[in-house]
Design an enzyme around this catalytic site. Sequence first.
Site, PDB file in Angstrom:
ATOM      1  N   GLU A   1      38.317  56.159  35.987  1.00  0.00           N
ATOM      2  CA  GLU A   1      37.390  55.248  36.674  1.00  0.00           C
ATOM      3  C   GLU A   1      37.032  54.098  35.748  1.00  0.00           C
ATOM      4  O   GLU A   1      36.592  54.304  34.609  1.00  0.00           O
ATOM      5  CB  GLU A   1      36.118  55.956  37.121  1.00  0.00           C
ATOM      6  CG  GLU A   1      35.212  54.995  37.887  1.00  0.00           C
ATOM      7  CD  GLU A   1      33.909  55.597  38.403  1.00  0.00           C
ATOM      8  OE1 GLU A   1      33.256  54.937  39.238  1.00  0.00           O
ATOM      9  OE2 GLU A   1      33.550  56.702  37.960  1.00  0.00           O
TER      10      GLU A   1
ATOM     11  N   GLU B   1      33.562  52.688  30.376  1.00  0.00           N
ATOM     12  CA  GLU B   1      32.313  51.940  30.559  1.00  0.00           C
ATOM     13  C   GLU B   1      31.938  51.308  29.220  1.00  0.00           C
ATOM     14  O   GLU B   1      32.047  51.959  28.181  1.00  0.00           O
ATOM     15  CB  GLU B   1      31.203  52.876  31.058  1.00  0.00           C
ATOM     16  CG  GLU B   1      29.854  52.221  31.248  1.00  0.00           C
ATOM     17  CD  GLU B   1      29.923  51.047  32.205  1.00  0.00           C
ATOM     18  OE1 GLU B   1      29.777  49.913  31.704  1.00  0.00           O
ATOM     19  OE2 GLU B   1      30.144  51.249  33.411  1.00  0.00           O
TER      20      GLU B   1
ATOM     21  N   ASN C   1      37.392  48.070  26.610  1.00  0.00           N
ATOM     22  CA  ASN C   1      37.846  47.197  27.678  1.00  0.00           C
ATOM     23  C   ASN C   1      38.944  47.913  28.463  1.00  0.00           C
ATOM     24  O   ASN C   1      39.991  48.260  27.916  1.00  0.00           O
ATOM     25  CB  ASN C   1      38.362  45.891  27.063  1.00  0.00           C
ATOM     26  CG  ASN C   1      38.812  44.894  28.101  1.00  0.00           C
ATOM     27  OD1 ASN C   1      38.353  44.887  29.237  1.00  0.00           O
ATOM     28  ND2 ASN C   1      39.731  44.027  27.709  1.00  0.00           N
TER      29      ASN C   1
ATOM     30  N   ASP D   1      31.946  43.924  39.030  1.00  0.00           N
ATOM     31  CA  ASP D   1      31.164  42.691  39.051  1.00  0.00           C
ATOM     32  C   ASP D   1      31.927  41.637  39.857  1.00  0.00           C
ATOM     33  O   ASP D   1      33.073  41.316  39.533  1.00  0.00           O
ATOM     34  CB  ASP D   1      30.947  42.199  37.622  1.00  0.00           C
ATOM     35  CG  ASP D   1      29.880  41.110  37.531  1.00  0.00           C
ATOM     36  OD1 ASP D   1      29.772  40.306  38.485  1.00  0.00           O
ATOM     37  OD2 ASP D   1      29.167  41.057  36.516  1.00  0.00           O
TER      38      ASP D   1
ATOM     39  N   LYS E   1      29.929  33.067  41.204  1.00  0.00           N
ATOM     40  CA  LYS E   1      30.097  31.621  41.067  1.00  0.00           C
ATOM     41  C   LYS E   1      31.571  31.268  40.935  1.00  0.00           C
ATOM     42  O   LYS E   1      32.332  31.963  40.275  1.00  0.00           O
ATOM     43  CB  LYS E   1      29.311  31.114  39.865  1.00  0.00           C
ATOM     44  CG  LYS E   1      27.804  31.280  40.009  1.00  0.00           C
ATOM     45  CD  LYS E   1      27.070  30.736  38.794  1.00  0.00           C
ATOM     46  CE  LYS E   1      25.554  30.908  38.965  1.00  0.00           C
ATOM     47  NZ  LYS E   1      24.810  30.419  37.766  1.00  0.00           N
TER      48      LYS E   1
ATOM     49  N   PHE F   1      23.227  51.910  44.475  1.00  0.00           N
ATOM     50  CA  PHE F   1      23.786  50.564  44.443  1.00  0.00           C
ATOM     51  C   PHE F   1      24.493  50.243  45.759  1.00  0.00           C
ATOM     52  O   PHE F   1      24.282  49.184  46.355  1.00  0.00           O
ATOM     53  CB  PHE F   1      24.761  50.436  43.276  1.00  0.00           C
ATOM     54  CG  PHE F   1      25.408  49.085  43.169  1.00  0.00           C
ATOM     55  CD1 PHE F   1      24.796  48.070  42.455  1.00  0.00           C
ATOM     56  CD2 PHE F   1      26.626  48.831  43.787  1.00  0.00           C
ATOM     57  CE1 PHE F   1      25.384  46.812  42.362  1.00  0.00           C
ATOM     58  CE2 PHE F   1      27.222  47.580  43.699  1.00  0.00           C
ATOM     59  CZ  PHE F   1      26.590  46.578  42.986  1.00  0.00           C
ATOM     60  N   GLU F   2      25.329  51.172  46.224  1.00  0.00           N
ATOM     61  CA  GLU F   2      26.040  50.955  47.478  1.00  0.00           C
ATOM     62  C   GLU F   2      25.070  50.895  48.650  1.00  0.00           C
ATOM     63  O   GLU F   2      25.202  50.060  49.547  1.00  0.00           O
ATOM     64  CB  GLU F   2      27.065  52.065  47.702  1.00  0.00           C
ATOM     65  CG  GLU F   2      27.869  51.899  48.972  1.00  0.00           C
ATOM     66  CD  GLU F   2      28.910  52.989  49.168  1.00  0.00           C
ATOM     67  OE1 GLU F   2      29.480  53.056  50.276  1.00  0.00           O
ATOM     68  OE2 GLU F   2      29.158  53.765  48.217  1.00  0.00           O
TER      69      GLU F   2
END
Length: 242
Positions: free
Chosen positions: A74, A99, A126, A149, A153, A223-224
């Site tokens: 994940e 993470e 990463n 994320d 923008k 969050f969802e």
Amino acid sequence: MPHKSFDPTTFRDKPVSFVRRSGRMTPSQVRAWDEHRAKYVLDIPHGAAATSVADGVTGDPEQIFGRRAPLVVEIGSGQGHAILHAAETRRDTDFLAIEVFRAGLARTMIRAELAALDNLRLAEVNAPELLEKYLPEGSVDEIWVFFPDPWKKERHKKRRLVSADFARIAHRALRPGGVLRLATDWEDYAEQMRDVLDAAPGFERDFAGEWSDRFDGRVLTAFEQKGAEKGREIRDLAYRRA
């Protein structure tokens, strides 16, 4: 000679999909990190950046977990809700959570210890570098990218994780028949993901129609739920390595 400024959102010549925030950990999280990181967190030497993977560093899942089993990775596991639930209910499968936010990893450790999980490991690196450089080619059964994320923008969209280059890296890491699962509540990112993966060599849709059904292995997180309450559609996608 002028001082060259450092952009924390880039690694070498590639933008990364996160900005590493220095959030303060609670005392219990600090204690969990100190006591359990040797058990759960992979010791991966870093390269030029704090979350990079040093050149030549590799890991063997069979040695990491001490057995041969399906492997699920994940990306952006947050506080670990999805991967902890999966690791608890699928003890015959190994799970690796990637993470970069240490507080989230520490919280994941706390729950992993309470559940006595032996099939979960964590990596503070990463994610694309781990998939491309650290893990053996064709060693992963599933890759999960849930609610990355969206970089809303226009000038920041180049930092989005899911790109043609990421598709290439995911294809390398997945075994033939392995699945890349994605979910987002940001419509234009969902469309971008679909466009990228429809065009990616070596992938085929693992769903019929416009979008995939909701992956039943993904627990409903706060969050969802918050995104749904704001009226945002949750979009799932699944692509299989051909």
